[in-house]
Scaffold this active site. Sequence first.
Site, PDB file in Angstrom:
ATOM      1  N   SER A 141      57.694 -40.060  -0.352  1.00 43.06           N
ATOM      2  CA  SER A 141      56.870 -40.861   0.500  1.00 43.06           C
ATOM      3  C   SER A 141      57.526 -42.232   0.592  1.00 43.06           C
ATOM      4  O   SER A 141      58.278 -42.677  -0.093  1.00 43.06           O
ATOM      5  CB  SER A 141      55.366 -40.946  -0.295  1.00 43.06           C
ATOM      6  OG  SER A 141      54.692 -42.016   0.099  1.00 43.06           O
ATOM      7  N   TYR A 161      49.389 -41.976  -6.697  1.00 42.75           N
ATOM      8  CA  TYR A 161      50.145 -41.337  -5.819  1.00 42.75           C
ATOM      9  C   TYR A 161      51.507 -42.144  -5.528  1.00 42.75           C
ATOM     10  O   TYR A 161      52.577 -41.433  -5.574  1.00 42.75           O
ATOM     11  CB  TYR A 161      49.298 -41.536  -4.438  1.00 42.75           C
ATOM     12  CG  TYR A 161      50.187 -40.823  -3.145  1.00 42.75           C
ATOM     13  CD1 TYR A 161      51.037 -41.383  -2.427  1.00 42.75           C
ATOM     14  CD2 TYR A 161      49.537 -39.487  -2.670  1.00 42.75           C
ATOM     15  CE1 TYR A 161      51.523 -40.652  -1.449  1.00 42.75           C
ATOM     16  CE2 TYR A 161      50.363 -38.741  -1.797  1.00 42.75           C
ATOM     17  CZ  TYR A 161      51.194 -39.425  -0.862  1.00 42.75           C
ATOM     18  OH  TYR A 161      51.655 -38.806  -0.013  1.00 42.75           O
TER      19      TYR A 161
HETATM   20  C1  GCO Z   1      48.013 -43.843   2.114  1.00 43.35           C
HETATM   21  C2  GCO Z   1      48.742 -42.734   2.966  1.00 43.35           C
HETATM   22  C3  GCO Z   1      50.438 -42.893   2.453  1.00 43.35           C
HETATM   23  C4  GCO Z   1      50.752 -41.729   3.239  1.00 43.35           C
HETATM   24  C5  GCO Z   1      52.652 -41.355   3.004  1.00 43.35           C
HETATM   25  C6  GCO Z   1      53.098 -42.929   3.259  1.00 43.35           C
HETATM   26  O1  GCO Z   1      46.796 -43.866   1.711  1.00 43.35           O
HETATM   27  O2  GCO Z   1      48.701 -44.984   2.137  1.00 43.35           O
HETATM   28  O3  GCO Z   1      48.166 -41.626   2.470  1.00 43.35           O
HETATM   29  O4  GCO Z   1      50.457 -42.460   1.059  1.00 43.35           O
HETATM   30  O5  GCO Z   1      50.227 -40.406   3.239  1.00 43.35           O
HETATM   31  O6  GCO Z   1      52.552 -41.093   1.517  1.00 43.35           O
HETATM   32  O7  GCO Z   1      54.604 -42.312   3.330  1.00 43.35           O
END
Ligand code: GCO
Length: 255
Positions: free
Chosen positions: A146, A159
């Site tokens: 990501s 995440y």
């Molecule tokens: C967020 C998004 C990001 C995108 C992606 C960006 O909440 O900022 O979900 O996480 O999904 O990962 O590259």
Amino acid sequence: MSTELFSLAGRTALVTGSSRGLGRAIAEGLGRAGARLVLNGVNPERLEAAAAELRGEGLDVLTAAFDVTDEAAVLAAFAGFDAEGLEIDILVNNAGIQFRKPMLELETADWRRVIDTNLTSAFLLGREAARRMATRGRGKLVNIGSLTSELARATVAPYTVAKGGVKMLTRAMAAEWGEKGLQANAIGPGYMLTDMNEALVADPAFDGWVKGRTPARRWGRPEELVGAAVFLSSAASDYVNGQILYVDGGMSVVL
Ligand code: GCO
């Protein structure tokens, strides 16, 4: 230059989290490049529906419904592949969830759930796939990172940490498995039009921020990851290892 270099004919690709979203798009693209597909998801009905759609488009599709965070389920799935003589040549570790909450309010259980789904799963499946790929002296691991593999955004800490870990796990896989003939690389999607981001797209302020921060001045479409996925799954990347390729409209390289 021969397009054979990018052909996946005769190869079998397991794509985790491929009932929908990025995983579904990547799986379809690998199928169109010639791969036999093994779709994965936790919801059997949704998985079979996706498989039926892709079979309807003439693709060779199997399904394997299991929870990528459950080690016993992962081991059982690979034992099943072994029993069926199914050799996984390409593993795309795509399965992932998002959970948006400031860390000061975050429950530890939610932290662990995101890390397990987005990072530990890639280790669990990567280890089982690599054990088998190593006996054949070849194999492709494609991990989905990501923008947050590089840059942090407030309220998505687990995440971000998991996706940063995906980048470094990719390098660790390259370090240990390169000599076995395997290549492990990653794709770093930018802000893509997926269910996971539906609330962000619908938010005029966030939508404006993404478009302003991205040189392409737009969100990405899931199918725009296919080129990178086919490249990293094919002979065209046999001397590429441990890399992360950002497919983000340029967002990661500008202030
Ligand atoms: C967020 C998004 C990001 C995108 C992606 C960006 O909440 O900022 O979900 O996480 O999904 O990962 O590259």
